[in-house]
Each structure stands twice: as structure tokens, then as C-alpha cells.
Motif scaffolding. Structure first.
Motif, mmCIF file in Angstrom:
data_model
loop_
_atom_site.group_PDB
_atom_site.id
_atom_site.type_symbol
_atom_site.label_atom_id
_atom_site.label_comp_id
_atom_site.label_asym_id
_atom_site.label_seq_id
_atom_site.Cartn_x
_atom_site.Cartn_y
_atom_site.Cartn_z
ATOM 1 N N LEU A 216 1.072 -0.975 0.072
ATOM 2 C CA LEU A 216 -0.101 -0.066 0.030
ATOM 3 C C LEU A 216 0.780 1.301 -0.084
ATOM 4 O O LEU A 216 1.966 1.218 0.068
ATOM 5 C CB LEU A 216 -1.502 0.341 1.614
ATOM 6 C CG LEU A 216 -2.064 -0.878 1.238
ATOM 7 C CD1 LEU A 216 -2.530 -0.825 3.250
ATOM 8 C CD2 LEU A 216 -2.991 -1.100 0.032
ATOM 9 N N ASN A 217 0.812 2.230 -0.497
ATOM 10 C CA ASN A 217 1.270 3.387 -0.686
ATOM 11 C C ASN A 217 0.378 4.513 0.703
ATOM 12 O O ASN A 217 -0.929 4.122 0.539
ATOM 13 C CB ASN A 217 0.694 4.431 -1.794
ATOM 14 C CG ASN A 217 2.167 3.800 -3.339
ATOM 15 O OD1 ASN A 217 2.924 3.459 -2.525
ATOM 16 N ND2 ASN A 217 1.262 3.524 -4.094
ATOM 17 N N LYS A 218 1.385 4.791 0.893
ATOM 18 C CA LYS A 218 0.642 5.764 2.236
ATOM 19 C C LYS A 218 0.795 7.750 2.062
ATOM 20 O O LYS A 218 1.702 8.051 1.219
ATOM 21 C CB LYS A 218 1.386 5.777 3.329
ATOM 22 C CG LYS A 218 0.966 6.215 4.825
ATOM 23 C CD LYS A 218 1.251 5.297 5.795
ATOM 24 C CE LYS A 218 1.971 5.923 6.506
ATOM 25 N NZ LYS A 218 2.051 7.281 7.104
ATOM 26 N N GLU A 219 -0.016 8.148 2.228
ATOM 27 C CA GLU A 219 -0.231 9.530 2.492
ATOM 28 C C GLU A 219 -0.205 10.506 3.236
ATOM 29 O O GLU A 219 -2.194 10.156 4.610
ATOM 30 C CB GLU A 219 -1.222 10.110 1.634
ATOM 31 C CG GLU A 219 -0.689 9.912 0.271
ATOM 32 C CD GLU A 219 -1.770 10.243 -1.356
ATOM 33 O OE1 GLU A 219 -2.847 11.777 -0.252
ATOM 34 O OE2 GLU A 219 -1.922 10.071 -2.082
ATOM 35 N N PRO A 220 0.626 11.186 4.305
ATOM 36 C CA PRO A 220 1.443 11.329 3.833
ATOM 37 C C PRO A 220 2.683 10.236 4.028
ATOM 38 O O PRO A 220 2.574 9.165 4.627
ATOM 39 C CB PRO A 220 2.362 12.660 5.188
ATOM 40 C CG PRO A 220 1.279 12.000 6.176
ATOM 41 C CD PRO A 220 0.337 11.221 5.668
ATOM 42 N N SER A 221 4.089 10.609 3.190
ATOM 43 C CA SER A 221 4.820 8.966 3.394
ATOM 44 C C SER A 221 6.118 8.878 4.045
ATOM 45 O O SER A 221 6.596 9.164 4.427
ATOM 46 C CB SER A 221 5.106 8.907 1.993
ATOM 47 O OG SER A 221 6.304 8.077 1.597
ATOM 48 N N THR A 222 5.386 8.682 5.188
ATOM 49 C CA THR A 222 5.835 9.322 6.750
ATOM 50 C C THR A 222 6.049 7.384 7.511
ATOM 51 O O THR A 222 5.616 6.113 6.760
ATOM 52 C CB THR A 222 5.789 9.968 7.755
ATOM 53 O OG1 THR A 222 4.324 9.180 7.900
ATOM 54 C CG2 THR A 222 5.456 11.360 7.577
ATOM 55 N N LYS A 223 7.209 7.638 7.774
ATOM 56 C CA LYS A 223 7.484 6.064 8.574
ATOM 57 C C LYS A 223 6.571 5.278 9.686
ATOM 58 O O LYS A 223 6.439 4.154 10.361
ATOM 59 C CB LYS A 223 8.758 5.587 9.109
ATOM 60 C CG LYS A 223 9.706 5.640 8.030
ATOM 61 C CD LYS A 223 10.500 4.668 7.247
ATOM 62 C CE LYS A 223 11.299 4.361 6.203
ATOM 63 N NZ LYS A 223 10.977 3.492 5.420
ATOM 64 N N THR A 224 5.484 6.113 9.944
ATOM 65 C CA THR A 224 4.575 5.999 11.312
ATOM 66 C C THR A 224 3.148 6.038 10.865
ATOM 67 O O THR A 224 3.511 6.699 10.115
ATOM 68 C CB THR A 224 4.724 6.718 12.535
ATOM 69 O OG1 THR A 224 4.352 8.048 12.029
ATOM 70 C CG2 THR A 224 6.483 7.172 13.231
ATOM 71 N N ILE A 225 2.370 5.547 10.853
ATOM 72 C CA ILE A 225 0.448 5.212 11.229
ATOM 73 C C ILE A 225 0.538 5.869 11.827
ATOM 74 O O ILE A 225 0.424 6.387 12.741
ATOM 75 C CB ILE A 225 0.483 3.679 10.943
ATOM 76 C CG1 ILE A 225 1.036 2.947 10.562
ATOM 77 C CG2 ILE A 225 -0.937 4.038 10.700
ATOM 78 C CD1 ILE A 225 0.795 3.375 8.525
ATOM 79 N N SER A 226 -0.964 7.245 11.422
ATOM 80 C CA SER A 226 -1.693 8.303 11.906
ATOM 81 C C SER A 226 -3.096 8.272 11.701
ATOM 82 O O SER A 226 -3.401 7.664 10.256
ATOM 83 C CB SER A 226 -0.960 9.294 11.670
ATOM 84 O OG SER A 226 -1.998 10.311 11.398
ATOM 85 N N PRO A 227 -4.465 8.816 12.643
ATOM 86 C CA PRO A 227 -5.441 8.058 12.258
ATOM 87 C C PRO A 227 -5.611 9.174 11.051
ATOM 88 O O PRO A 227 -6.517 8.830 10.060
ATOM 89 C CB PRO A 227 -6.091 8.897 13.655
ATOM 90 C CG PRO A 227 -4.764 8.873 14.350
ATOM 91 C CD PRO A 227 -3.549 8.533 13.896
ATOM 92 N N THR A 228 -5.110 10.033 10.838
ATOM 93 C CA THR A 228 -5.432 11.299 9.082
ATOM 94 C C THR A 228 -4.769 10.878 7.772
ATOM 95 O O THR A 228 -4.700 10.866 7.295
ATOM 96 C CB THR A 228 -5.092 12.441 9.765
ATOM 97 O OG1 THR A 228 -3.065 12.169 9.880
ATOM 98 C CG2 THR A 228 -6.106 12.975 11.259
ATOM 99 N N ASP A 229 -3.646 9.456 8.143
ATOM 100 C CA ASP A 229 -3.293 8.680 7.045
ATOM 101 C C ASP A 229 -4.597 8.399 5.843
ATOM 102 O O ASP A 229 -5.504 8.006 6.207
ATOM 103 C CB ASP A 229 -2.483 7.338 7.034
ATOM 104 C CG ASP A 229 -1.145 8.101 7.935
ATOM 105 O OD1 ASP A 229 -1.243 9.463 8.277
ATOM 106 O OD2 ASP A 229 -0.317 6.871 8.405
ATOM 107 N N ILE A 230 -4.430 8.413 4.570
ATOM 108 C CA ILE A 230 -5.194 7.944 3.413
ATOM 109 C C ILE A 230 -3.648 6.703 2.502
ATOM 110 O O ILE A 230 -2.317 6.648 2.710
ATOM 111 C CB ILE A 230 -5.597 8.906 2.486
ATOM 112 C CG1 ILE A 230 -5.682 9.774 2.941
ATOM 113 C CG2 ILE A 230 -6.095 8.464 0.413
ATOM 114 C CD1 ILE A 230 -7.042 9.773 3.728
#
Length: 330
Positions: free
Chosen positions: A212-226
Motif C-alpha cells: 500500500l502507498n501511504k499519504e503522507p509518506s512517513t514511517k509511522t501510522i497516523s489516524p489521518t493517513d490515506i
């Protein structure tokens, strides 16, 4: 190998908290058995025989029942496959293996009401129908956190077989119907806890294999991620295993062992009181340590606390004239 195993088991004589060792060993044995990671089944049985010789049958009883459970589970799977071959209309269209275990012998695992994809719901229904033909008195509780799935990922470069957990497979299959999904949408659709969603999304978007690609492309998971399916993903292997980040079970194991110790001390005190009827506090402590000292190091404060608890539950009482004397209440 037998000689090495013999030496390893002998080390147990030098471990004070044998019950703690047993619980860690049981959990490791469970994982090896359920995920088929054991190097040799006969060596597993050999270690259990040696542990039984050294520590007694009670020490290995649950582990031995686990081994028996797996044998019965394999027989059950054979019966299930025969059931499907005789009833083609029931076939879910997916190769399905179910390991039926007995509650009480195995470590406790988290059981969530995961919202399964439609393909998996059909599998569960078919197995339930089969199981009801075998027994109507037993209830099945599905432990999806221990399941694994082999699914095909169709990427633009080539198709890759993905070996994932049931949680991961359920998350990935959501992208058959949607190109982009938010963290909150994934959590709602799967009906999982925050911790589990973070772990599975991290494994699919931030670890070695970025399915999966994640936005924003960070190394941690946040509730606001797409999140978006990575159609450009490729790998030199045609089959890859995507592990979930490990969970530290140490705290949980220690808590479980502490709880079991309370039960063991209670049982020991009641046994002693039942045979003695009347006994002095000091003698009760000594006999309790004699009974349980081979399994774990007893704290006198813990024994005192269990005595007070048993008094409150009216298993025993203090002598009115001598508070250091205890009487058994039949």
C-alpha cells in the motif's frame, strides 16, 4: 540431537520459577505448532517426555494435550475435505484449513469480531455447517488473529503470491472495491482496535514490502493517513511472506503466571487444612512452601495474603483464643 535436548532440559533444574518457564515454553510451542515452524515433531515430543520425567505430569499436561489436539485437528481437517468432496455444492471455492483447538489447553488469544470479506464469510459458514454434523454441543470461537492467508496480488509488472495474516488479507481485499481508503474507513470496515490497525497498516505500507502507498509518506501510522493500492509494486520473488510486527507478550505471560500462582497457593492451603483440620500459621507456611517450592519461589507475604482471602471466603478461620492457629471450615 537427543543428547543436546537432554542437556537443555537438565538446565531446568537450576531455574527457580519453573512455572514461568513452562508458560513461555507453552506459548512458543503453540506458535511453532500453529504456524508449522517446528523443525521436527518428534523432537518436540521428546522434550515434553524429558520435561515430564523431570518435573512431573502436571508440569507438561497442557502441552501434551496441545500435541494431542493437533493430531485430532488434522483428522478433523481430513474429514472436512471428505465432506466437501461428497458435497460439491458446499465448496467455498477457496482452499480452507481450520485447526480446531480445545479451550483451556492453549494460550489465550485475542478474539475480535473481525468483519470478514465476503469470500471468507462463505468459508466460515461452510465449516460451521460441517462442524454441526460432527457435534452440536460445542461452540466455535474464531481466532482470526492466528490465521494466515495466501492471496494473489495482481500488480502491473506481474502477479505475486502474498502470504499474509487474516487481518492483513481482510485489509488488502478492501482495495478490490476502493482505490483509496482512509485509516478511519479501514478501521470501521474491519471492526478492529487501533493497535491492530496500526500494526497491520504499518506492515503493508511502511515495512519491507510496500503493498500500500501511504499519504503522507512517513514511517509511522497516523489516524489521518490515506492509503492506496500500490499497483507498481514488484519483487524478484513470485511468493513473499509479509509478517506483522511482533507483539511483546512478556507482561501478559507474567500476569497470567501470577494469577495461576494465586490459584495454586489457594489449592495448597486448602489441601493442607483439609488433612490437618487445625494448624499453626508457621507450620502452614512451611508445608505450603514444601508443596510448591519445586515449581516457583514462594513469597511468605503472598501466602499470608492468600490465607486472609480464604478466611474472607470462609474456607478457614482463626482460633478465637490463639490468632496464630487456623481451623478448617468444612
Amino acid at each position: 540431537m537427543e543428547e543436546i535436548l537432554e542437556k537443555v532440559v537438565k538446565l531446568l533444574a537450576y531455574i527457580r520459577d519453573k512455572d514461568l518457564f513452562a508458560e513461555f515454553y507453552r506459548r512458543k510451542l503453540a506458535r511453532r505448532s500453529l504456524f508449522d515452524n517446528s523443525a521436527n515433531d518428534e523432537h518436540e515430543r521428546s522434550v515434553l517426555r524429558k520435561l515430564k520425567q523431570q518435573c512431573g505430569g502436571q508440569f507438561t499436561s497442557k502441552m501434551e494435550r496441545m500435541v494431542t489436539d493437533l493430531t485430532l485437528a488434522r483428522e478433523n481437517q481430513g474429514n472436512f475435505e471428505e465432506y466437501l468432496s461428497n458435497k460439491p455444492i458446499a465448496n467455498p471455492g477457496i482452499d480452507l484449513t481450520v485447526t480446531v483447538l480445545t479451550t483451556g489447553f492453549w494460550p489465550s488469544y485475542k478474539s475480535f469480531d473481525l468483519n470478514l470479506p465476503a469470500e471468507m464469510v462463505r468459508c466460515v459458514e461452510v465449516f460451521k455447517e460441517f462442524y454441526q454434523t460432527k457435534t452440536k454441543d460445542r461452540k466455535l470461537t474464531w481466532i482470526y488473529s492466528m490465521g494466515t492467508c495466501n492471496i494473489n496480488g495482481y500488480f502491473e509488472p506481474k502477479a505475486v503470491e502474498l502470504v499474509v495474516t487474516t487481518y492483513q488479507a481482510s485489509a488488502l481485499l478492501l482495495f478490490n472495491a476502493s482505490n483509496r481508503l482512509s485509516y478511519q474507513e479501514i478501521m470501521t470496515q474491519l471492526n478492529l482496535s487501533d493497535d491492530d490497525v496500526v500494526r497491520l497498516l504499518h506492515s503493508l505500507s511502511c515495512a519491507k514490502y510496500k503493498i500500500l502507498n501511504k499519504e503522507p509518506s512517513t514511517k509511522t501510522i497516523s489516524p489521518t493517513d490515506i492509503f492506496e493500492f500500490n499497483s507498481k509494486f514488484t519483487d524478484k520473488m513470485r511468493r513473499i511472506k509479509i509478517p506483522l510486527p511482533p507483539v511483546d507478550e512478556k507482561k501478559k505471560v507474567i500476569e497470567d503466571v501470577d494469577r495461576d500462582r494465586r490459584y495454586a497457593i489457594d489449592a495448597s492451603i486448602v489441601r493442607i487444612m483439609r488433612s490437618r483440620k487445625v494448624i499453626a500459621y508457621q507450620q502452614l507456611v512451611i508445608e505450603c512452601i514444601q508443596q510448591l517450592g519445586q515449581i516457583f519461589k514462594l513469597d511468605v507475604k503472598a501466602i499470608k495474603k492468600r490465607i486472609e482471602d480464604l478466611i474472607s471466603r470462609e474456607y478457614l478461620e482463626r482460633d478465637k483464643d490463639n490468632p496464630n492457629l487456623f481451623k478448617y471450615l468444612a
